[in-house]
Motif scaffolding. Structure first.
Motif, PDB file in Angstrom:
ATOM      1  N   LYS A  15      -9.911  -6.201   3.422  1.00 28.95           N
ATOM      2  CA  LYS A  15     -11.246  -6.502   2.899  1.00 28.95           C
ATOM      3  C   LYS A  15     -11.661  -7.923   3.252  1.00 28.95           C
ATOM      4  O   LYS A  15     -12.802  -8.166   3.688  1.00 28.95           O
ATOM      5  CB  LYS A  15     -11.248  -6.325   1.378  1.00 28.95           C
ATOM      6  CG  LYS A  15     -12.518  -6.811   0.697  1.00 28.95           C
ATOM      7  CD  LYS A  15     -12.449  -6.681  -0.816  1.00 28.95           C
ATOM      8  CE  LYS A  15     -11.552  -7.718  -1.439  1.00 28.95           C
ATOM      9  NZ  LYS A  15     -11.658  -7.706  -2.930  1.00 28.95           N
ATOM     10  N   GLU A  75     -14.285  -1.424  -0.456  1.00 30.92           N
ATOM     11  CA  GLU A  75     -13.834  -2.751  -0.040  1.00 30.92           C
ATOM     12  C   GLU A  75     -13.066  -2.697   1.272  1.00 30.92           C
ATOM     13  O   GLU A  75     -13.292  -3.520   2.171  1.00 30.92           O
ATOM     14  CB  GLU A  75     -12.964  -3.362  -1.138  1.00 30.92           C
ATOM     15  CG  GLU A  75     -13.733  -3.673  -2.415  1.00 30.92           C
ATOM     16  CD  GLU A  75     -12.842  -4.242  -3.495  1.00 30.92           C
ATOM     17  OE1 GLU A  75     -13.389  -4.773  -4.472  1.00 30.92           O
ATOM     18  OE2 GLU A  75     -11.603  -4.152  -3.376  1.00 30.92           O
ATOM     19  N   GLN A 116      -4.780  -3.844   1.187  1.00 32.27           N
ATOM     20  CA  GLN A 116      -6.179  -3.504   0.904  1.00 32.27           C
ATOM     21  C   GLN A 116      -7.030  -4.762   0.770  1.00 32.27           C
ATOM     22  O   GLN A 116      -8.111  -4.870   1.351  1.00 32.27           O
ATOM     23  CB  GLN A 116      -6.250  -2.667  -0.384  1.00 32.27           C
ATOM     24  CG  GLN A 116      -7.622  -2.140  -0.731  1.00 32.27           C
ATOM     25  CD  GLN A 116      -8.434  -3.088  -1.618  1.00 32.27           C
ATOM     26  OE1 GLN A 116      -7.906  -4.082  -2.126  1.00 32.27           O
ATOM     27  NE2 GLN A 116      -9.707  -2.790  -1.780  1.00 32.27           N
TER      28      GLN A 116
END
Length: 329
Positions: A268, A141, A264
């Motif tokens: 993504k 991702e 994160q």
């Protein structure tokens, strides 16, 4: 003139809704299409078309059954033909939390508190029979950022260093997330239905077909670092503390893990929104990138993200970061 996908009339008739009017509903960022069926008695149902090979309704059906078995409020499945991509469900109405709050801003704390409480209840359940949110999934991702965003703004970056930095910050988090909780992965104000138009009612859940077993902070990030709606940082902190108190979650690493998953997820999303524009011809998502970029910058300030923050400092020019990601052609 409504464009009716092939097989719709036959499926609806077999499901006992052949006499219903069919109204299309705007879709999301996927290949799925939605229709509302309405009978003369004003009884309604929702029809989803998730055609293979682009979509697979089986995970949706599996997660919906599990959530309802746990006492959560996924829509009841009325009929399904997954091989052809058809699913007929209970209709949760039109009151998406995001749109409802645009009209009822004074109810924001009530609505978000109810959404947090629904997560607390979900996390009290044993993790569902779903795949783990493991390191390779996290990395796959995150790589969307360098696969789609950096080329779109003309940058050549250190790809090996990007992955190494993420592995370094995610490894201790992954170790801490066992045994894990069910993570819906897109739990935000556009995917929460306020049943009956009441902020304190049970939360109606949609768009949960990608559920995995992972860290309890992930869906909090989805909700409080919302790519589609501004959430005041002070209010987000208040809601985060409400979750921790209700869930008894006082692990000293939790806030750092929340920021790590925020970074994160936001990296993504920048990649996904760029892809939706470049590959799928959906430029409207570009307008959301500056918001996501601001959230990413806030996350990178946490000490737990130091290796990833250093990579961004070395690879992404400050001017792009100041302007919310720069211009994507």
């Amino acid at each position: 003139m409504i464009e009716i996908p092939a097989g719709l009339t036959e499926f609806v008739a077999q499901a006992g809704w052949g006499d219903a009017d069919i109204d299309p509903i705007p879709g999301d960022a996927s290949f799925r299409r939605y229709f509302r069926l309405r009978r003369a008695s004003d009884e309604t149902a929702m029809l989803m078309h998730a055609p293979p090979p682009h979509e697979d309704p089986e995970p949706f059906l599996k997660v919906a059954a599990w959530l309802n078995d746990c006492g959560m409020r996924a829509p009841e499945i009325l009929a399904a033909d997954p091989a052809l991509g058809w699913v007929l469900t209970e209709d949760f109405g039109n009151d998406r939390m995001r749109d409802w709050l645009d009209v009822n801003p004074a109810q924001e704390e009530t609505a978000y508190t109810a959404a947090i409480d629904a997560l607390v209840e979900l996390h009290r359940q044993p993790p569902g029979p779903f795949a783990p949110y493991d390191m390779e999934t996290y990395l796959r991702e995150a790589r969307l950022f360098i696969e789609w965003y950096t080329p779109a703004v003309g940058l050549t970056v250190d790809e090996a260093g990007f992955e190494a930095a993420w592995r370094e910050v995610l490894a201790p988090l992954e170790a801490r997330q066992s045994p894990g909780v069910t993570v819906l992965r897109d739990y935000h104000a556009e995917n929460i239905m306020l049943l009956g138009g009441v902020a304190t009612a049970p939360q109606g859940l949609i768009d949960f077909q990608d559920a995995l077993v992972g860290h309890p902070a992930y869906d909090l990030v989805s909700l409080l670092q919302d790519a589609r709606r501004d959430v005041d940082p002070g209010f987000a902190e208040l809601m985060l503390e409400h979750y921790r108190e209700q869930a008894g979650q006082f692990d000293e690493h939790f806030i750092g893990d929340y920021a790590t998953l925020g970074a994160q997820r936001n990296a993504k999303i920048v990649g996904i929104f760029t892809r939706l524009h470049k590959r799928d011809g959906k430029p409207k998502y570009l307008t959301m990138i500056p918001r996501v970029w601001r959230l990413l910058e806030d996350d990178l300030a946490y000490p737990a993200l130091a290796p990833v923050a250093a990579w961004f400092d070395a690879n992404i020019p400050a001017e792009l970061r100041r302007t919310g990601g720069g211009t994507i052609a």
